[in-house]
Design a protein around this motif. Structure first.
Motif, mmCIF file in Angstrom:
data_model
loop_
_atom_site.group_PDB
_atom_site.id
_atom_site.type_symbol
_atom_site.label_atom_id
_atom_site.label_comp_id
_atom_site.label_asym_id
_atom_site.label_seq_id
_atom_site.Cartn_x
_atom_site.Cartn_y
_atom_site.Cartn_z
ATOM 1 N N SER A 1 0.833 -1.200 0.000
ATOM 2 C CA SER A 1 0.000 0.000 0.000
ATOM 3 C C SER A 1 0.862 1.242 0.000
ATOM 4 O O SER A 1 2.000 1.215 0.441
ATOM 5 C CB SER A 1 -0.902 0.016 1.246
ATOM 6 N N SER B 1 -5.515 6.923 -6.483
ATOM 7 C CA SER B 1 -6.550 7.430 -7.379
ATOM 8 C C SER B 1 -5.948 8.264 -8.504
ATOM 9 O O SER B 1 -4.960 8.969 -8.324
ATOM 10 C CB SER B 1 -7.573 8.267 -6.604
ATOM 11 N N ASP C 1 -4.317 2.208 -11.145
ATOM 12 C CA ASP C 1 -5.463 1.301 -11.032
ATOM 13 C C ASP C 1 -6.677 1.967 -10.396
ATOM 14 O O ASP C 1 -7.768 1.418 -10.399
ATOM 15 C CB ASP C 1 -5.078 0.051 -10.236
ATOM 16 N N ASN C 2 -6.483 3.161 -9.836
ATOM 17 C CA ASN C 2 -7.569 3.922 -9.207
ATOM 18 C C ASN C 2 -8.096 3.232 -7.952
ATOM 19 O O ASN C 2 -9.192 3.543 -7.481
ATOM 20 C CB ASN C 2 -8.724 4.160 -10.187
ATOM 21 N N GLU C 3 -7.328 2.307 -7.415
ATOM 22 C CA GLU C 3 -7.679 1.638 -6.164
ATOM 23 C C GLU C 3 -6.615 1.936 -5.109
ATOM 24 O O GLU C 3 -6.906 2.531 -4.076
ATOM 25 C CB GLU C 3 -7.802 0.127 -6.379
ATOM 26 N N LYS D 1 -0.110 -4.552 -9.903
ATOM 27 C CA LYS D 1 -0.685 -3.212 -9.781
ATOM 28 C C LYS D 1 0.283 -2.264 -9.076
ATOM 29 O O LYS D 1 0.448 -1.108 -9.476
ATOM 30 C CB LYS D 1 -2.000 -3.268 -9.005
ATOM 31 N N ASN E 1 -10.026 8.334 -1.293
ATOM 32 C CA ASN E 1 -9.784 7.702 -2.583
ATOM 33 C C ASN E 1 -8.686 6.654 -2.523
ATOM 34 O O ASN E 1 -8.512 5.877 -3.446
ATOM 35 C CB ASN E 1 -9.402 8.754 -3.630
ATOM 36 N N LYS F 1 -7.790 3.503 -1.334
ATOM 37 C CA LYS F 1 -8.343 2.298 -0.746
ATOM 38 C C LYS F 1 -7.214 1.393 -0.267
ATOM 39 O O LYS F 1 -6.195 1.255 -0.929
ATOM 40 C CB LYS F 1 -9.195 1.559 -1.775
#
Length: 263
Positions: free
Chosen positions: A10, A114, A109-111, A85, A39, A41
């Motif tokens: 992360s 963002s 990946d926008n996860e 990712k 945003n 996650k």
């Protein structure tokens, strides 16, 4: 391993902070910071991906040189989806920051990270570095355009260390907010001897801002946390939001003995 990624894949918290743009209002700053945080996650844990610590370490060692090389296509050789990712995200983020090209944000990946926060960072920094407000229009996101344009003159004033640049904003309300926040933030920037900068309340614009300064400044000067809490609770403007937050967290601001009052 890239310093932007923690051991669980992360983004580190400093990335979240890094994506908070320079803003002309502390209220806007808090809103943007919250939006970015929501945003981001959380990445899946080793248990959820069914990886033991040794497998995690092997994957981290695999993607580290790929990230350093900056070749997103090479990330396809990573078999684990999450680490693939992470690999692509890191490279895309690096490319966006290095080139100041928001098209690289679309590879995220926008996860884990963002795309919006990436675009926000790029256009904000690029517009200030090149001193060109029109760069804010490079994004198609109208909300980001407005945020970037709204923070532009404050960022430019900070870069040039010249609050008069705030007055280039044709919106008088925003120009005055930019001016006031520029001066009040000096209370959080220590001088070479480690003491906070002095603040003359007479410099502020607007009766509410001056009235807030007249109660907040002496409370900080005396280190009186009770009076400071009361003054911050009763303030009428947004100008001292960040000053109040930081001062109360620190139990008052030690060494503030040069805050002057309006005559």
């Amino acid at each position: 391993m890239n310093e932007n990624i923690s051991t669980d894949g992360s983004p580190k918290k400093n990335n979240i902070v890094k994506y908070a743009p320079i803003v002309f209002s502390v209220v806007v700053f808090v809103v943007l910071f919250t939006a970015i945080f929501l945003n981001m996650k959380p990445a899946r844990t080793a248990l959820e991906t069914k990886l033991d610590p040794q497998e995690e370490l092997m994957l981290q060692e695999q993607i580290a040189p790929l990230i350093k090389a900056g070749d997103m296509k090479a990330c396809d050789q990573v078999q684990n989806d999450m680490y693939k990712k992470v690999c692509i995200n890191n490279i895309a983020l690096q490319k966006a920051e290095e080139t100041k090209d928001i098209s690289f944000c679309q590879y995220l990946d926008n996860e884990l990270i963002s795309r919006e926060s990436c675009e926000r960072q790029v256009i904000s920094q690029k517009s200030i570095e090149r001193e060109d407000r029109s760069i804010c229009r490079e994004t198609q996101n109208e909300t980001l355009q407005k945020e970037c344009e709204g923070s532009y003159f404050f960022g430019l004033a900070q870069k040039k260390q010249d609050p008069k640049l705030c007055d280039q904003d044709t919106d008088t309300t925003q120009a005055n907010q930019c001016w006031n926040v520029y001066h009040t933030q000096s209370m959080m920037n220590p001088t070479s001897d480690g003491k906070p900068q002095p603040l003359n309340c007479a410099l502020l614009r607007g009766d509410d801002a001056k009235a807030d300064c007249a109660t907040i400044a002496p409370a900080i000067k005396r280190g009186d946390t009770q009076k400071l809490a009361e003054a911050c609770q009763a303030k009428k403007s947004d100008v001292f939001n960040m000053v109040c937050m930081m001062a109360l967290q620190q139990g008052g601001v030690p060494g503030v003995d040069r805050v002057t009052q309006a005559p």
